[in-house]
Design an enzyme around this catalytic site. Sequence first.
Site, PDB file in Angstrom:
ATOM      1  N   SER A 123       0.821  -1.207   0.000  1.00  0.00           N
ATOM      2  CA  SER A 123       0.000   0.000   0.000  1.00  0.00           C
ATOM      3  C   SER A 123       0.852   1.253   0.000  1.00  0.00           C
ATOM      4  O   SER A 123       0.340   2.329  -0.309  1.00  0.00           O
ATOM      5  CB  SER A 123      -0.973   0.002   1.186  1.00  0.00           C
ATOM      6  OG  SER A 123      -0.412  -0.560   2.316  1.00  0.00           O
ATOM      7  N   HIS A 144      -3.648  -3.646  -5.503  1.00  0.00           N
ATOM      8  CA  HIS A 144      -3.884  -3.106  -4.153  1.00  0.00           C
ATOM      9  C   HIS A 144      -5.334  -3.317  -3.739  1.00  0.00           C
ATOM     10  O   HIS A 144      -6.230  -2.580  -4.167  1.00  0.00           O
ATOM     11  CB  HIS A 144      -3.506  -1.622  -4.108  1.00  0.00           C
ATOM     12  CG  HIS A 144      -3.576  -1.043  -2.733  1.00  0.00           C
ATOM     13  ND1 HIS A 144      -4.126   0.186  -2.466  1.00  0.00           N
ATOM     14  CD2 HIS A 144      -3.172  -1.546  -1.533  1.00  0.00           C
ATOM     15  CE1 HIS A 144      -4.064   0.412  -1.169  1.00  0.00           C
ATOM     16  NE2 HIS A 144      -3.483  -0.617  -0.583  1.00  0.00           N
ATOM     17  N   GLU A 156      -6.950  -1.321  -6.785  1.00  0.00           N
ATOM     18  CA  GLU A 156      -6.125  -0.409  -7.584  1.00  0.00           C
ATOM     19  C   GLU A 156      -5.069  -1.247  -8.308  1.00  0.00           C
ATOM     20  O   GLU A 156      -4.300  -1.964  -7.661  1.00  0.00           O
ATOM     21  CB  GLU A 156      -5.451   0.630  -6.682  1.00  0.00           C
ATOM     22  CG  GLU A 156      -6.447   1.606  -6.058  1.00  0.00           C
ATOM     23  CD  GLU A 156      -5.818   2.555  -5.053  1.00  0.00           C
ATOM     24  OE1 GLU A 156      -6.328   3.677  -4.911  1.00  0.00           O
ATOM     25  OE2 GLU A 156      -4.822   2.186  -4.388  1.00  0.00           O
ATOM     26  N   ASN A 194      -5.379   6.519  -1.126  1.00  0.00           N
ATOM     27  CA  ASN A 194      -4.630   6.993   0.034  1.00  0.00           C
ATOM     28  C   ASN A 194      -4.005   8.366  -0.185  1.00  0.00           C
ATOM     29  O   ASN A 194      -3.570   9.013   0.759  1.00  0.00           O
ATOM     30  CB  ASN A 194      -3.550   5.984   0.438  1.00  0.00           C
ATOM     31  CG  ASN A 194      -4.158   4.834   1.229  1.00  0.00           C
ATOM     32  OD1 ASN A 194      -5.248   4.956   1.789  1.00  0.00           O
ATOM     33  ND2 ASN A 194      -3.464   3.707   1.266  1.00  0.00           N
TER      34      ASN A 194
HETATM   35  N1  LIG Z   1      -3.883  -4.455   6.463  1.00  0.00           N
HETATM   36  C1  LIG Z   1      -4.385  -3.642   5.560  1.00  0.00           C
HETATM   37  O1  LIG Z   1      -5.399  -2.936   5.782  1.00  0.00           O
HETATM   38  C2  LIG Z   1      -3.754  -3.561   4.197  1.00  0.00           C
HETATM   39  C3  LIG Z   1      -4.503  -3.020   3.127  1.00  0.00           C
HETATM   40  C4  LIG Z   1      -3.934  -3.015   1.853  1.00  0.00           C
HETATM   41  C5  LIG Z   1      -2.642  -3.471   1.674  1.00  0.00           C
HETATM   42  N2  LIG Z   1      -1.925  -3.954   2.739  1.00  0.00           N
HETATM   43  C6  LIG Z   1      -0.571  -4.464   2.464  1.00  0.00           C
HETATM   44  O2  LIG Z   1      -0.644  -5.885   2.448  1.00  0.00           O
HETATM   45  C7  LIG Z   1       0.594  -6.436   2.919  1.00  0.00           C
HETATM   46  C8  LIG Z   1       0.315  -7.376   4.081  1.00  0.00           C
HETATM   47  O3  LIG Z   1      -0.358  -6.689   5.108  1.00  0.00           O
HETATM   48  P1  LIG Z   1      -1.159  -7.456   6.254  1.00  0.00           P
HETATM   49  O4  LIG Z   1      -1.897  -6.429   7.017  1.00  0.00           O
HETATM   50  O5  LIG Z   1      -1.879  -8.608   5.695  1.00  0.00           O
HETATM   51  O6  LIG Z   1       0.082  -7.998   7.148  1.00  0.00           O
HETATM   52  P2  LIG Z   1       0.071  -9.142   8.239  1.00  0.00           P
HETATM   53  O7  LIG Z   1       1.136  -8.791   9.212  1.00  0.00           O
HETATM   54  O8  LIG Z   1      -1.299  -9.451   8.716  1.00  0.00           O
HETATM   55  O9  LIG Z   1       0.587 -10.434   7.406  1.00  0.00           O
HETATM   56  C9  LIG Z   1       1.857 -10.528   6.823  1.00  0.00           C
HETATM   57  C10 LIG Z   1       2.208 -12.001   6.690  1.00  0.00           C
HETATM   58  O10 LIG Z   1       3.363 -12.120   5.873  1.00  0.00           O
HETATM   59  C11 LIG Z   1       4.209 -13.119   6.428  1.00  0.00           C
HETATM   60  N3  LIG Z   1       5.550 -12.852   5.923  1.00  0.00           N
HETATM   61  C12 LIG Z   1       6.402 -11.884   6.290  1.00  0.00           C
HETATM   62  N4  LIG Z   1       7.518 -11.930   5.537  1.00  0.00           N
HETATM   63  C13 LIG Z   1       7.361 -12.956   4.664  1.00  0.00           C
HETATM   64  C14 LIG Z   1       8.144 -13.490   3.613  1.00  0.00           C
HETATM   65  N5  LIG Z   1       9.337 -12.979   3.303  1.00  0.00           N
HETATM   66  N6  LIG Z   1       7.661 -14.526   2.914  1.00  0.00           N
HETATM   67  C15 LIG Z   1       6.458 -15.060   3.210  1.00  0.00           C
HETATM   68  N7  LIG Z   1       5.670 -14.597   4.211  1.00  0.00           N
HETATM   69  C16 LIG Z   1       6.123 -13.563   4.910  1.00  0.00           C
HETATM   70  C17 LIG Z   1       4.047 -12.985   7.905  1.00  0.00           C
HETATM   71  O11 LIG Z   1       4.412 -14.183   8.580  1.00  0.00           O
HETATM   72  C18 LIG Z   1       2.539 -12.681   8.018  1.00  0.00           C
HETATM   73  O12 LIG Z   1       1.776 -13.861   8.132  1.00  0.00           O
HETATM   74  C19 LIG Z   1       1.477  -5.245   3.259  1.00  0.00           C
HETATM   75  O13 LIG Z   1       2.269  -4.960   2.138  1.00  0.00           O
HETATM   76  C20 LIG Z   1       0.475  -4.127   3.508  1.00  0.00           C
HETATM   77  O14 LIG Z   1       1.019  -2.858   3.274  1.00  0.00           O
HETATM   78  C21 LIG Z   1      -2.462  -4.020   3.974  1.00  0.00           C
END
Ligand SMILES: NC(=O)c1ccc[n+]([C@@H]2O[C@H](COP(=O)([O-])OP(=O)(O)OC[C@H]3O[C@@H](n4cnc5c(N)ncnc54)[C@H](O)[C@@H]3O)[C@@H](O)[C@H]2O)c1
Length: 505
Positions: A123, A144, A156, A194
Amino acid sequence: MTALDLSSPVAVVGTGTMGQGIAQVALVAGHRVRLYDAAAGRAREAAEAIGARLDRLVEKDRLTAADRDAARDRLLPAQSLSDLADCSLVVEAVLEQLDAKQSLFRALEDLVGEDCLLATNTSSLSVTAIGGALRNPGRLVGLHFFNPAPLLPLVEVVSGFATDVSSATRAYEMARAWGKTPVACADTPGFIVNRIARPFYAEAFAVYEAQGADPATIDAILRESGGFKMGAFELTDLIGQDVNESVTRSVWQSFFQDVRFTPSLAQQRLVESGRLGRKSGHGWYDYGDDAERPEPHTAEPAQQPAYVVAEGDLGPASELLALIREAGIAVREEEEDHGTRLVLPSGGQLALADGQTSVEFRDVVYFDLALDYRRATRIALSASQDTAPGTLAEAIGLFQALGKDVSVIGDVPGMIVARTVARIVDLAHDAVAKGVATEEDIDTAMRLGVNYPLGPFEWSRRLGRNWAYALLDDLHLRDPSGRYAPSLALYRHAYASDKREGSTS
Ligand SMILES: NC(=O)c1ccc[n+]([C@@H]2O[C@H](COP(=O)([O-])OP(=O)(O)OC[C@H]3O[C@@H](n4cnc5c(N)ncnc54)[C@H](O)[C@@H]3O)[C@@H](O)[C@H]2O)c1
């Protein structure tokens, strides 16, 4: 490519909040889905969590038991990255760190076939920067999703500098085939939503910091007058102050500390003190069983005026004249070359928020912009210490006679809804001029991504081509920091319309 290609599996890497949601979307659309997470056991837990969510869909009659069972059979936790070798699409949703994402994609590039599309759900990082680690960055695209991915329709589709058009098109069509509403955008900070949503929070916080009104009043005005589903304070309590502030900070930093995106001191204090919103029990508001939500400021009943004189065209507020007549109050309309106001029997005036302050005029009360004056249930008024008390009372009585609650706020130029909408409109024009997305996609993104009642361009058309520019120009005079400086794109828009309308100004 419009039909779903279900012949080869889709992989989701990183099975936290977003990964699980995205996997569910792909699964329900008919794909075989492989889940991989670096943390041992996490992919299996994610598969169970997705299964439980499918069970709930069956309970709610939104999925048949047979479809649930088939979907469960299509979902496979992977033991290692090499299990993803035969996938046609890999969506990455790992932690938000450039080096983590780059090394993951580097490893994937050696594993998957030439035709496999690579997508990142980042994001705030640059898709171009992530792709910099790849031998073929043309196959990487931003996809996204918004949280919760199974429920929110917007995706997106972000093209980095090196993303192939064919990759972006494939990702776009895939999102559409999954039942989502994709919008195309360029790889710039905050993408569409955003970036353009920042003033919604920033202006509410700025009015609060300027002692213009308290959070409950500002929220009520944004909802009941602005037509937003939630106010900025209650919404950021729901999102998490830390999460919301870090998005603002990231956009601000990415734009080299552009003053238009400056974070809020008050919100920073909240984050520093651990008042993160609902999840910590306190934010702008208190939560918990015995917590009471403060009431918005609502004026006491006042006497309605016997008549008003309407001078000039009230522009976006012209609907008010019909409402006033329907309330049994006489309206006399007079042509006026300069200014558009309602003159009250006391001689005081009522004007639509325009970026100036009430103190600059003798006896003027400002009223805020409403999305729809007929449906609005609350109107904000602002007056200065120089406004005659009788004028304010008449203004309050007038709006109460129309069935509105009235909130009196401080003498803040541009008030609340008006300055917020003007800045959103400005950032939207700026984004189109900078090639971020089309007008249509920006309107779609803001309606679906953050639930705005109208897209910025639809709103701008309703308000009149010059409206946002004029308001921001006035605000910029009163706050020359640059925060309100209208963009060149908005200036061009307003100037072009002036020329078309034959104005000599
Ligand atoms: N949470 C939101 O509202 C949201 C919205 C849109 C985009 N995002 C993006 O989505 C992505 C994930 O966010 P999230 O909130 O789901 O995070 P999260 O912390 O809930 O989950 C991340 C997961 O990735 C795993 N992980 C970390 N490094 C890794 C690797 N090298 N290989 C494989 N697995 C790995 C972790 O163990 C964890 O289970 C981020 O890039 C975030 O910016 C988040």
